[in-house]
Design a protein around this motif. Structure first.
Motif, short mmCIF file in Angstrom:
data_model
loop_
_atom_site.label_atom_id
_atom_site.label_comp_id
_atom_site.label_asym_id
_atom_site.label_seq_id
_atom_site.Cartn_x
_atom_site.Cartn_y
_atom_site.Cartn_z
N LYS A 152 -10.12 21.26 12.70
CA LYS A 152 -9.41 21.63 14.12
C LYS A 152 -10.14 22.29 14.91
N TYR A 153 -9.94 21.93 16.43
CA TYR A 153 -10.54 22.43 17.42
C TYR A 153 -9.53 23.67 17.68
N VAL A 154 -10.46 25.04 17.66
CA VAL A 154 -9.74 26.35 17.68
C VAL A 154 -10.17 26.73 18.92
N PRO A 155 -9.59 26.71 20.08
CA PRO A 155 -9.92 27.10 21.37
C PRO A 155 -9.61 28.76 21.22
N TYR A 156 -10.42 29.42 21.79
CA TYR A 156 -10.00 30.98 22.38
C TYR A 156 -10.61 31.55 23.50
N PHE B 118 -1.71 26.79 20.61
CA PHE B 118 -2.82 26.07 20.80
C PHE B 118 -4.17 26.75 20.78
N CYS B 119 -3.94 28.05 20.45
CA CYS B 119 -5.31 29.02 20.69
C CYS B 119 -5.47 29.95 19.20
N GLY B 120 -6.68 30.21 18.97
CA GLY B 120 -6.72 30.95 17.87
C GLY B 120 -6.78 32.65 18.30
N GLY B 121 -6.94 33.03 19.27
CA GLY B 121 -6.77 34.32 19.71
C GLY B 121 -7.69 34.55 20.92
N GLU B 122 -8.06 35.74 21.39
CA GLU B 122 -8.81 36.03 22.57
C GLU B 122 -10.23 36.13 22.13
N LEU C 66 -14.56 26.69 16.35
CA LEU C 66 -14.41 27.73 17.41
C LEU C 66 -15.17 27.21 18.68
N ASP C 67 -13.83 27.09 19.55
CA ASP C 67 -14.05 26.56 20.91
C ASP C 67 -13.84 27.78 22.02
N TYR C 68 -15.15 28.23 22.54
CA TYR C 68 -14.72 29.07 23.59
C TYR C 68 -14.25 28.43 24.84
N SER C 69 -13.28 28.62 24.99
CA SER C 69 -12.42 27.71 26.21
C SER C 69 -12.32 28.29 27.61
#
Length: 394
Positions: free
Chosen positions: A350-354, A71-75, A96-99
């Motif tokens: 796509k929402y890519v949380p990181y 569910f996440c792109g990375g840190e 890119l979604d800083y979550s």
């Protein structure tokens, strides 16, 4: 005329839905959704995981290799590059979604503001990252927004604090305007939402005069939001700016109903799912009928709504890749929608949380619980994966 008139949308096409996944990635997704299908694990998992993380047990690697990877792109933004490239092969964009959430300190709010601006800088000039996003609670204290929404008088220190929140918000939106990168302001709980709505409208008045830059988010599980979109559209016409509307069903239903019951006010939530679906689809119809004055991001995992919007574009002879219309789903979910839509030349991102593993755990727990609580979501994901495994003989 639309770009792919001859192509018929088929959300059951698993070959297109999963062609970006290797055999091992497909198998990992299979086991993850199998585990998430267990209500017990989804309920017990969050407190146990938090306990293990807080006492320093080495489970971070396990989380990163499983649910985080799905569910996440990375840190970091740099770690998301693989996901950006992988999605782009199938013409799916990345948001890119800083979550990181639930913070309280001014230094953290300043850092988050800078990080959101870094996502805008990363997106500038790269069509693979077509939209960016942020939460107002990422750049300002929840309690402050709550006080504003309730109409309570702010102290002198709180007035200064809120000016900083507005300044961060404007800095983000101004950067988006200067770099020509659209930015969405996420919706949050009803008891802070009016303040967020006012801020979003102010930003649209400033930066949406010439082009579509700022989007507000409308949660259609609220019974007042269809009227709200129409009212904001009238303001946009009067003030001569383009209305940006991300249309979602919503993310805080149980919390909203519980609070309304506890505090003795009428629930802001629709009486049933049917009412939510009706308002959601009515909002799509309204938006397409006014597409020159509005831009929409259709954020949904609902097949019927995606099909409706695709049909509306065809009906109104609007190009599939019209810049005012985007479809959006979360990374790791509903690939059958995202990739089949992109195959039909629709705009999809796509929402890519990181963010650091520990900091994005609240987001990950919500995804796990969402997949369990949305009727049939986990079984639908599993069914599609199983069918693709059979098709590939893996």
């Amino acid at each position: 005329m639309e770009a792919s008139e001859g192509k018929k949308l088929n959300f059951d096409n698993t070959e297109i839905a999963f062609r970006h996944k290797s055999k091992s990635e497909l198998n990992s997704a299979y086991w993850l959704f199998k585990i998430m299908g267990s209500n017990f694990l989804t309920q017990v998992g969050p407190p146990v995981t938090n306990l293990f993380l807080n006492i320093g047990l080495p489970i971070q690697g396990l989380i990163k290799a499983t649910i985080f990877k799905q569910f996440c792109g990375g840190e970091t933004i740099a770690e998301c590059e693989h996901t950006i490239a992988q999605l782009a092969v199938s013409k799916v964009g990345t948001i890119l979604d800083y979550s990181v959430e639930g913070e309280e300190e001014e230094t953290v709010f300043d850092f988050t503001c800078d990080e959101i601006i870094r996502t805008i800088d990363r997106a500038a000039g790269d069509p693979r990252v077509p939209i960016t996003v942020f939460k107002v609670t990422g750049i300002g204290r929840f309690g402050l927004l709550e006080k504003l929404d309730a109409g309570h008088e702010l102290s002198a220190a709180e007035i200064v604090e809120y000016e900083k929140v507005k300044s961060r918000c404007e800095r983000i939106c101004r950067t988006a305007f200067e770099k020509n990168v659209p930015v969405m302001i996420d919706a949050e709980e009803t008891w802070i939402q009016k303040t967020i709505d006012d801020l979003a409208l102010e930003m649209m008045m400033l930066f949406n005069k010439e082009k579509l830059i700022v989007y507000n988010t409308y949660q259609m599980y609220r019974h007042d939001k269809l009227a709200h979109i129409k009212a904001d559209h009238l303001i946009a016409k009067e003030k001569a700016f383009i209305l940006g509307a991300k249309i979602v069903r919503g993310a805080y239903m149980e919390k909203e109903r519980r609070r309304a019951l506890q505090m003795g006010y009428p629930s802001p939530i629709q009486p049933d799912k049917k009412s939510t679906d009706q308002d959601y689809n009515a909002a799509l119809v309204y938006s397409i009928e006014n597409i020159m004055e509005m831009g929409i991001v259709c954020g949904t995992h609902n097949e019927a709504s995606c099909k409706l919007l695709a049909d509306l574009l065809n009906e109104h002879q609007i190009s599939h890749n019209h810049p005012h219309v985007y479809f959006s789903q979360l990374l790791g979910m509903s690939d059958n929608l995202s990739f089949n839509l992109s195959d039909g030349d629709y705009n999809v991102a796509k929402y890519v949380p990181y963010g650091p593993v520990k900091a994005v755990m609240p987001y990950l727990f919500r995804r796990a619980q969402e997949n369990t609580s949305i009727a049939g979501q986990t079984s639908r994901e599993l069914d599609l994966i199983i069918r693709e495994k059979k098709r590939r003989n893996v």
